[in-house]
Design an enzyme around this catalytic site. Structure first.
Site, PDB file in Angstrom:
ATOM      1  N   ARG A 118     -12.254   3.979 -20.483  1.00  0.00           N
ATOM      2  CA  ARG A 118     -13.321   4.445 -19.576  1.00  0.00           C
ATOM      3  C   ARG A 118     -14.043   3.325 -18.838  1.00  0.00           C
ATOM      4  NH1 ARG A 118     -14.083   7.979 -23.934  1.00  0.00           N
ATOM      5  NH2 ARG A 118     -12.983   9.919 -23.504  1.00  0.00           N
ATOM      6  N   LYS A 140     -12.605  -0.966  -3.977  1.00  0.00           N
ATOM      7  CA  LYS A 140     -11.632   0.133  -3.862  1.00  0.00           C
ATOM      8  C   LYS A 140     -10.399  -0.259  -4.653  1.00  0.00           C
ATOM      9  CE  LYS A 140     -12.584   2.357   0.551  1.00  0.00           C
ATOM     10  NZ  LYS A 140     -12.031   2.659   1.894  1.00  0.00           N
ATOM     11  N   GLU A 182      -6.144  -7.877   9.346  1.00  0.00           N
ATOM     12  CA  GLU A 182      -7.434  -7.434   8.799  1.00  0.00           C
ATOM     13  C   GLU A 182      -8.574  -8.336   9.290  1.00  0.00           C
ATOM     14  OE1 GLU A 182      -7.595  -4.550   7.335  1.00  0.00           O
ATOM     15  OE2 GLU A 182      -5.875  -4.229   5.992  1.00  0.00           O
ATOM     16  N   LYS A 224     -17.317  -7.869   5.565  1.00  0.00           N
ATOM     17  CA  LYS A 224     -16.954  -6.834   4.595  1.00  0.00           C
ATOM     18  C   LYS A 224     -18.107  -6.590   3.619  1.00  0.00           C
ATOM     19  CE  LYS A 224     -13.874  -4.365   1.982  1.00  0.00           C
ATOM     20  NZ  LYS A 224     -12.505  -4.037   1.653  1.00  0.00           N
ATOM     21  N   GLU A 234     -18.411   4.872   0.795  1.00  0.00           N
ATOM     22  CA  GLU A 234     -17.834   5.382   2.047  1.00  0.00           C
ATOM     23  C   GLU A 234     -18.328   6.782   2.390  1.00  0.00           C
ATOM     24  OE1 GLU A 234     -13.807   4.062   2.931  1.00  0.00           O
ATOM     25  OE2 GLU A 234     -13.453   5.926   3.988  1.00  0.00           O
ATOM     26  N   ARG A 238     -18.712   2.795   6.134  1.00  0.00           N
ATOM     27  CA  ARG A 238     -17.602   2.042   5.533  1.00  0.00           C
ATOM     28  C   ARG A 238     -16.258   2.492   6.109  1.00  0.00           C
ATOM     29  NH1 ARG A 238     -16.408   0.005  -0.672  1.00  0.00           N
ATOM     30  NH2 ARG A 238     -14.354  -0.834  -0.169  1.00  0.00           N
ATOM     31  N   ASN A 242     -11.594   1.138   8.257  1.00  0.00           N
ATOM     32  CA  ASN A 242     -10.243   1.699   8.303  1.00  0.00           C
ATOM     33  C   ASN A 242      -9.691   1.793   9.717  1.00  0.00           C
ATOM     34  OD1 ASN A 242      -9.979   2.060   5.506  1.00  0.00           O
ATOM     35  ND2 ASN A 242     -11.293   3.864   5.624  1.00  0.00           N
ATOM     36  N   HIS A 245      -6.013   2.194  10.228  1.00  0.00           N
ATOM     37  CA  HIS A 245      -5.400   2.486   8.926  1.00  0.00           C
ATOM     38  C   HIS A 245      -4.810   3.893   8.845  1.00  0.00           C
ATOM     39  CE1 HIS A 245      -7.221  -1.268   7.818  1.00  0.00           C
ATOM     40  NE2 HIS A 245      -6.855  -1.174   6.558  1.00  0.00           N
ATOM     41  N   HIS A 249      -1.294   3.797   7.629  1.00  0.00           N
ATOM     42  CA  HIS A 249      -0.839   4.406   6.371  1.00  0.00           C
ATOM     43  C   HIS A 249       0.319   5.363   6.630  1.00  0.00           C
ATOM     44  CE1 HIS A 249      -4.880   3.608   4.099  1.00  0.00           C
ATOM     45  NE2 HIS A 249      -4.108   2.561   4.163  1.00  0.00           N
ATOM     46  N   HIS A 262       1.559  -3.911   4.854  1.00  0.00           N
ATOM     47  CA  HIS A 262       0.328  -3.177   5.151  1.00  0.00           C
ATOM     48  C   HIS A 262      -0.332  -3.718   6.428  1.00  0.00           C
ATOM     49  CE1 HIS A 262      -3.413  -1.013   4.464  1.00  0.00           C
ATOM     50  NE2 HIS A 262      -4.069  -2.163   4.575  1.00  0.00           N
TER      51      HIS A 262
HETATM   52  P1  NAD Z   1       0.958  -7.964  -1.643  1.00  0.00           P
HETATM   53  O1  NAD Z   1       0.027  -7.852  -2.759  1.00  0.00           O
HETATM   54  O2  NAD Z   1       2.233  -7.189  -1.710  1.00  0.00           O
HETATM   55  O3  NAD Z   1       1.300  -9.498  -1.433  1.00  0.00           O
HETATM   56  C1  NAD Z   1       2.168  -9.861  -0.396  1.00  0.00           C
HETATM   57  C2  NAD Z   1       3.322 -10.755  -0.908  1.00  0.00           C
HETATM   58  O4  NAD Z   1       2.838 -12.089  -1.085  1.00  0.00           O
HETATM   59  C3  NAD Z   1       3.896 -10.337  -2.237  1.00  0.00           C
HETATM   60  O5  NAD Z   1       5.292 -10.543  -2.224  1.00  0.00           O
HETATM   61  C4  NAD Z   1       3.224 -11.304  -3.209  1.00  0.00           C
HETATM   62  O6  NAD Z   1       3.953 -11.479  -4.393  1.00  0.00           O
HETATM   63  C5  NAD Z   1       3.179 -12.543  -2.389  1.00  0.00           C
HETATM   64  N1  NAD Z   1       2.159 -13.535  -2.721  1.00  0.00           N
HETATM   65  C6  NAD Z   1       0.888 -13.305  -3.092  1.00  0.00           C
HETATM   66  N2  NAD Z   1       0.206 -14.461  -3.136  1.00  0.00           N
HETATM   67  C7  NAD Z   1       1.082 -15.431  -2.801  1.00  0.00           C
HETATM   68  C8  NAD Z   1       0.974 -16.841  -2.650  1.00  0.00           C
HETATM   69  N3  NAD Z   1      -0.211 -17.459  -2.775  1.00  0.00           N
HETATM   70  N4  NAD Z   1       2.072 -17.542  -2.327  1.00  0.00           N
HETATM   71  C9  NAD Z   1       3.272 -16.914  -2.135  1.00  0.00           C
HETATM   72  N5  NAD Z   1       3.424 -15.581  -2.214  1.00  0.00           N
HETATM   73  C10 NAD Z   1       2.335 -14.856  -2.548  1.00  0.00           C
HETATM   74  O7  NAD Z   1       0.277  -7.537  -0.255  1.00  0.00           O
HETATM   75  P2  NAD Z   1      -1.157  -7.839   0.374  1.00  0.00           P
HETATM   76  O8  NAD Z   1      -0.937  -7.895   1.818  1.00  0.00           O
HETATM   77  O9  NAD Z   1      -1.860  -8.937  -0.304  1.00  0.00           O
HETATM   78  O10 NAD Z   1      -1.972  -6.500   0.026  1.00  0.00           O
HETATM   79  C11 NAD Z   1      -1.562  -5.253   0.517  1.00  0.00           C
HETATM   80  C12 NAD Z   1      -2.092  -4.181  -0.397  1.00  0.00           C
HETATM   81  O11 NAD Z   1      -3.502  -4.227  -0.399  1.00  0.00           O
HETATM   82  C13 NAD Z   1      -1.694  -2.786   0.018  1.00  0.00           C
HETATM   83  O12 NAD Z   1      -1.283  -2.059  -1.110  1.00  0.00           O
HETATM   84  C14 NAD Z   1      -2.969  -2.213   0.586  1.00  0.00           C
HETATM   85  O13 NAD Z   1      -3.048  -0.816   0.447  1.00  0.00           O
HETATM   86  C15 NAD Z   1      -4.010  -2.911  -0.236  1.00  0.00           C
HETATM   87  N6  NAD Z   1      -5.319  -3.003   0.395  1.00  0.00           N
HETATM   88  C16 NAD Z   1      -6.390  -2.618  -0.340  1.00  0.00           C
HETATM   89  C17 NAD Z   1      -7.662  -2.726   0.190  1.00  0.00           C
HETATM   90  C18 NAD Z   1      -8.857  -2.386  -0.660  1.00  0.00           C
HETATM   91  O14 NAD Z   1      -9.968  -2.318  -0.118  1.00  0.00           O
HETATM   92  N7  NAD Z   1      -8.693  -2.209  -1.947  1.00  0.00           N
HETATM   93  C19 NAD Z   1      -7.840  -3.218   1.486  1.00  0.00           C
HETATM   94  C20 NAD Z   1      -6.725  -3.607   2.208  1.00  0.00           C
HETATM   95  C21 NAD Z   1      -5.461  -3.502   1.651  1.00  0.00           C
HETATM   96  N1  GLY Z   2     -10.226  -1.627   3.306  1.00  0.00           N
HETATM   97  C1  GLY Z   2     -11.147  -0.572   3.518  1.00  0.00           C
HETATM   98  C2  GLY Z   2     -12.339  -0.620   2.634  1.00  0.00           C
HETATM   99  O1  GLY Z   2     -12.478  -1.476   1.788  1.00  0.00           O
HETATM  100  O2  GLY Z   2     -13.182   0.218   2.745  1.00  0.00           O
END
Ligand code: NAD
Ligand code: GLY
Length: 361
Positions: A118, A140, A182, A224, A234, A238, A242, A245, A249, A262
Site C-alpha cells: 500500500r 505520474k 518534451e 514542470k 490534473e 496540468r 500533454n 500527447h 499516444h 515516445h
Molecule cells: P526509455 O525509458 O525507454 O529509455 C530510452 C532508452 O534509453 C532505453 O533503451 C534505455 O535503456 C536507454 N537508456 C536510458 N538511459 C540511458 C543512458 N544514460 N545511456 C544509454 N542508454 C540509456 O524511454 P524514455 O524516453 O526515457 O521514457 C519514455 C517513457 O516515459 C514512456 O513510457 C512514457 O510514457 C513515459 N513518460 C512518463 C511521463 C510521466 O509524467 N510519468 C512523462 C513523459 C513520458
Molecule cells: N507528462 C505529463 C504530466 O506529467 O502531467
C-alpha cells in the site's frame, strides 16, 4: 549543483541537477527512508551505472532488479518482476525503491512503490533527457495496457529526483532528440522566451554542450515543477503538459509499443496540434511553421505515420485519459507559449489536420 523544489506541502521534494552527482553519496543517500534499498533498472542501464549507484547506497544493503529494456515491457506482467524481488528478499514497508533509468523504468518503479504494501518511498535517478525533463518529476506512475498507453497507474511522488547530466554522455542520439521533444513542449505551452532560446541553441543541445544541456534541463524542470505544484492531480492546467500527447499516444499504441519512441510520437503530435490550431484560426501560419521547423532541426519526425489513417487515429484517441464523458479534450495553441484545453473541436477539423500531417497517406 542546482536545487529546485516541487512545492507540494508535506509531499514537497527537491530536484538536484548537476554533473557527477552519481560520484558522491549525497544528496542521494540522504533521501533514503528506512533501512533497505531496492534499485530498479534495466539491462542497458545496469552495466553503465548500477555499480555506481549501489556504491553510494552501500549502508542500505542494496539489491537490484534488472528489467528487460523497452516500452513493450512496461506492462502489469513485467511489474511483477519488481514485486518478485521485493518479496523474494523479504523487503518490508521500510524499503526505498530507486528508479535508475529512463521513463519506462521510472514509471514502473514509481507504480510499484505506489502499490507495494500500500505504498513505500521511492527516488528517481533519471538517465535519459526525456526522463530528466519530464517523467521523473510530478508523480505520474504506471504501465501500459494493450488497448491504451499509461492506462493503469497512480499518482505517487518521489522523495527526490537526482539528475546527473553526465549520464547523457552515453545516450544514443535518437533518444536525445526524443527528450528534446518534451523540452520544446515547455516552450510551446508556457514559455515563449525559452522557445526562442531553443531556436538559437538547438544545435548546441544536439552537440551535448554540458552548459546548454544544464540550462535546458533546469528551465524544463522549473516549468514542470510550477505546473505540478499548481495542479498535482490534473484537475485543470496540468493537462497542458500533454500537448501533442493525445495524437502521440495514438501513434505509439497504433504502431505497437516500442516502434516509435515516445518523444518522437509527441513531436509528430505537436505538429498536428499546431496545424489544427492554425486551421481553427488561433495560431498564425508563421508560428505553426516555427513549430515544425524547430522539431525538424532537433531531428524529430513531423508527420503522422501514413499507415494509421485519420479514422484509426481517432479510434485510438477515444481511449485517451483526457476523454471525459465521451468528449475528446485536446491541447491546442493560441500562440507560442500559450496553450489551451478545448473539448469543442469539430471531428472534421481533426481529420483534416491529421490528413494534412500525413495520416492521409
Ligand atoms: P526509455 O525509458 O525507454 O529509455 C530510452 C532508452 O534509453 C532505453 O533503451 C534505455 O535503456 C536507454 N537508456 C536510458 N538511459 C540511458 C543512458 N544514460 N545511456 C544509454 N542508454 C540509456 O524511454 P524514455 O524516453 O526515457 O521514457 C519514455 C517513457 O516515459 C514512456 O513510457 C512514457 O510514457 C513515459 N513518460 C512518463 C511521463 C510521466 O509524467 N510519468 C512523462 C513523459 C513520458
Ligand atoms: N507528462 C505529463 C504530466 O506529467 O502531467
Amino acid at each position: 549543483m542546482k536545487t529546485l523544489v516541487v512545492e507540494l506541502g508535506a509531499r514537497s521534494y527537491p530536484i538536484y541537477i548537476g554533473a557527477g552527482l552519481l560520484e558522491q553519496d549525497e544528496p542521494l543517500a540522504g533521501h533514503v527512508a528506512g533501512r533497505r534499498v531496492l534499485v530498479v533498472t534495466n539491462e542497458t542501464v545496469a552495466p553503465l551505472y548500477l555499480d555506481k549507484v549501489t556504491a553510494r547506497l552501500e549502508r542500505f544493503a542494496p539489491v537490484a532488479v534488472v528489467l528487460p529494456d523497452g516500452e513493450q515491457y512496461k506492462t502489469l506482467a513485467d511489474l511483477n518482476r519488481i514485486f518478485d524481488a521485493l518479496l523474494g528478499q523479504r523487503l518490508d514497508r521500510r524499503t526505498t525503491l530507486v528508479a535508475l533509468g529512463g521513463g519506462v523504468v521510472g514509471d514502473m518503479t514509481g507504480f510499484a512503490a505506489a502499490i507495494y504494501q500500500r505504498g513505500v518511498s521511492f527516488i528517481q535517478i533519471p538517465t535519459t533527457l526525456l526522463a530528466q525533463v519530464d517523467s521523473s518529476v510530478g508523480g505520474k506512475t504506471g504501465v501500459n495496457h494493450p488497448l491504451g498507453k499509461n492506462m493503469i497507474g497512480a499518482f505517487h511522488q518521489p522523495r527526490c529526483v537526482v539528475i546527473d547530466i553526465d549520464t547523457l554522455n552515453t545516450l544514443p542520439d535518437k533518444e536525445l532528440s526524443a527528450g528534446l521533444a518534451e523540452v520544446i513542449k515547455y516552450g510551446l505551452i508556457r514559455d515563449t522566451e525559452f522557445f526562442g532560446w531553443l531556436e538559437s541553441n538547438v544545435d548546441r543541445l544536439l552537440a551535448r554542450d554540458p552548459e546548454t544541456l544544464g540550462f535546458a534541463i533546469e528551465r524544463s524542470c522549473r516549468n514542470k515543477a510550477a505546473v505540478v505544484a499548481a495542479d498535482e492531480m490534473e484537475r485543470g492546467q496540468r493537462a497542458l503538459l500533454n500537448l501533442g500527447h493525445t495524437f502521440g499516444h495514438a501513434i505509439e499504441t497504433g504502431m505497437g509499443y516500442g516502434s516509435w519512441l515516445h518523444g518522437e510520437a509527441v513531436a509528430a503530435g505537436m505538429v498536428v496540434a499546431a496545424e489544427l490550431s492554425r486551421r481553427l484560426g488561433w495560431l498564425g501560419a508563421k508560428d505553426a511553421a516555427r513549430v515544425g521547423a524547430l522539431l525538424r532541426r532537433a531531428h524529430l519526425p513531423t508527420q503522422v505515420p501514413a499507415g494509421l489513417g485519420a479514422d484509426r487515429m481517432l479510434e485510438l484517441m477515444s481511449v485517451d485519459k483526457k476523454v471525459e464523458d465521451g468528449q475528446l479534450r485536446l491541447i491546442l495553441l493560441k500562440g507560442i507559449g500559450d496553450a489551451v484545453i478545448r473539448s469543442d473541436v469539430p471531428r472534421a477539423a481533426i481529420v483534416e489536420a491529421l490528413d494534412f500531417c500525413g495520416a492521409g497517406g
